[in-house]
Enzyme design. Structure first.
Site, PDB file in Angstrom:
ATOM      1  N   ILE A  55     140.990 -34.229  62.677  1.00 24.84           N
ATOM      2  CA  ILE A  55     139.589 -33.840  62.119  1.00 24.84           C
ATOM      3  C   ILE A  55     139.473 -33.191  63.086  1.00 24.84           C
ATOM      4  CG2 ILE A  55     137.611 -35.195  60.807  1.00 24.84           C
ATOM      5  CD1 ILE A  55     137.521 -36.428  63.580  1.00 24.84           C
ATOM      6  N   TYR A 154     131.684 -45.836  72.146  1.00 24.57           N
ATOM      7  CA  TYR A 154     131.699 -45.600  70.405  1.00 24.57           C
ATOM      8  C   TYR A 154     130.210 -45.185  70.098  1.00 24.57           C
ATOM      9  CZ  TYR A 154     130.938 -46.856  65.240  1.00 24.57           C
ATOM     10  OH  TYR A 154     130.362 -46.743  63.939  1.00 24.57           O
TER      11      TYR A 154
HETATM   12  N1  SER Z   1     131.175 -51.572  62.813  1.00 32.16           N
HETATM   13  C1  SER Z   1     131.396 -50.989  64.417  1.00 32.16           C
HETATM   14  C2  SER Z   1     132.187 -51.262  65.448  1.00 32.16           C
HETATM   15  O1  SER Z   1     132.294 -53.078  64.992  1.00 32.16           O
HETATM   16  C3  SER Z   1     129.575 -51.099  64.140  1.00 32.16           C
HETATM   17  O2  SER Z   1     129.318 -49.503  63.733  1.00 32.16           O
HETATM   18  O3  SER Z   1     132.172 -50.871  66.062  1.00 32.16           O
END
Ligand code: SER
Length: 339
Positions: A55, A154
Site C-alpha cells: 500500500i 498501533y
Molecule cells: N487485535 C489487535 C491487536 O491485538 C487489536 O486491534 O493488535
C-alpha cells in the site's frame, strides 16, 4: 470503460479472509485485492484480480486507479499492536502513510467517477488507553470519545487515521475553489479482539484468546501471556464481518458518527480457558504473563458501549460467549484440525 469493483487491502489477513468468503457467498465477485502476499488458492478463486504489492507503492495504486472504478474500499492492511512495538517507524509508515495513500486513492476515484467512495476502516480497542487497572475497572463500558490516550504505536496510528478519514469526508481542501470534500465516505469500526475458527492472527496483543483455542485443538500446550483475570471485549469473526458489511451498506443519513464501537462478549482469560477445557479436556493451558504485553492489554477497556452502532446501523452480533464457542469456534476448529 473502467470496471466497477470493491477493493480490499490486506485481503490475505484474518478479516479479509472472512470478508471475501462472505461476499462471494452473496454472489459478489467484482472484488480486487491488494496484499503483500498472494491469497491462498481457495480465497483467490473468489476474487476478480489480485495485486501483489504494498500500500506504500503509489505507482501500483495509480495502476489500479487507471484500470478500475472503485466504489468501495475495505482498507484492512496494517501492522498490529505487538509487532508494531518492535518496529514503530515501520508501523507508522504502513499504518498511517499507507492509509493516507488509500484515502488519496479513494479521493481520486471519487473525483474521477463522480460518486462518493465508501471507505471502510477497521480501527481498534487499541485506540483507547486507560492509565491503570483501577481506572479500567471503574471505567467499565467506555464510549467512543473517552480515554483516547493509546499507549501503542498501533493505537496512536488507528486513532489518528480515524481523524484523517473524518478530514477527507468532511473538510478535505476546504479552502480550494469548489467543493472537494465528501468524495470519500469514511466509516470506521473500533473492533474488539477478533476470534476466527479458520485463521490464526499474527502480531496482535489480543491473540492470546485465539491462540489458546487453536493450540488446544492442535493438541499443543499453550502458555497464555496475560493473567487469568485479564478482561477485554471480543467478537467472533462472522459477526465482525457482518458488522463491517452492515456499516458499509448503511445509508449515509443514518450515520451520526464517523467511528463506532462494537463488541459481543468480554470474558476473562480464565473464562476462555475454561471453555477451551470443556471442549478439549486434556489441553495444557498455563498462565505465564509477559508483563510488557500484559501492560498493553491492561490499557484497553474491559468493555465498550456500542449502543450507537446498534441504533444507527443495526449492529446485531449473533454469537455471545457460549454460542461463539459451542456453535461456531469448537465445531469449525475440530473440522479444521480433525480434532
Ligand atoms: N487485535 C489487535 C491487536 O491485538 C487489536 O486491534 O493488535
Amino acid at each position: 470503460m473502467r470496471k466497477p469493483v470493491v477493493l480490499i487491502t490486506g485481503a490475505a489477513g484474518e478479516i479479509g479472509h472472512g470478508l471475501i468468503h462472505r461476499l462471494s457467498g452473496e454472489g459478489v465477485h467484482s472484488i480486487i485485492t491488494l496484499d503483500l502476499k498472494p491469497l491462498d488458492e481457495t480465497l483467490g478463486a473468489h476474487v476478480e484480480r489480485q495485486f501483489t504489492g504494498s500500500i506504500l507503492d503509489r505507482n501500483l495504486l495509480d495502476r489500479i486507479l487507471s484500470e478500475y472504478e472503485v466504489d468501495m474500499v475495505f482498507h484492512l492492511a496494517a501492522i498490529l499492536s505487538t509487532r508494531g512495538e518492535f518496529t514503530p517507524l515501520t508501523a507508522h509508515e504502513v499504518n498511517v502513510e499507507g492509509t493516507l495513500n488509500l484515502l488519496a486513492f479513494a479521493q481520486s476515484q471519487g473525483e474521477s467517477h463522480g460518486r462518493p467512495v465508501r471507505f471502510l476502516y477497521p480501527s481498534s480497542i487499541a485506540a483507547y488507553g486507560l492509565p491503570d487497572l483501577g481506572t479500567k475497572h471503574r471505567a467499565g463500558r467506555v464510549r467512543e470519545h473517552e480515554w483516547n490516550q493509546p499507549i501503542t504505536m498501533y493505537g496512536c496510528n488507528k486513532l489518528y487515521c480515524e481523524q484523517l478519514g473524518r478530514y477527507y469526508s468532511r473538510h478535505y481542501k476546504q479552502l480550494a475553489a469548489g467543493d472537494l470534500a465528501g468524495r470519500v465516505d469514511f466509516r470506521a469500526i473500533r473492533f474488539p479482539g477478533l476470534i476466527s475458527a479458520v485463521t490464526v492472527p499474527s502480531g496482535g496483543t489480543s491473540d492470546y484468546a485465539p491462540e489458546m483455542i487453536h493450540s488446544a485443538a492442535r493438541g499443543e500446550p499453550y502458555a497464555c501471556f496475560v493473567r487469568p483475570d485479564t478482561r477485554i471485549p471480543f467478537m467472533a469473526m462472522p459477526d465482525a464481518v457482518d458488522a463491517l458489511l452492515r456499516l458499509a451498506r448503511a445509508p449515509r443519513e443514518a450515520l451520526s458518527r464517523v467511528v463506532y464501537n462494537i463488541t459481543a462478549f468480554n470474558p476473562s482469560a480464565e473464562e476462555v480457558r475454561r471453555l477451551v477445557l470443556e471442549a478439549f479436556p486434556g489441553a495444557g493451558i498455563t498462565f505465564e504473563p509477559d508483563l510488557k504485553r500484559q501492560a498493553i492489554v491492561d490499557s484497553w477497556p474491559e468493555d465498550v458501549d456500542d449502543s450507537t452502532a446498534r441504533e444507527d446501523w443495526g449492529l446485531a452480533p449473533v454469537y455471545d460467549l457460549e454460542s461463539a464457542f459451542h456453535d461456531y469456534l469448537i465445531p469449525r476448529i475440530r473440522e479444521r484440525y480433525h480434532a
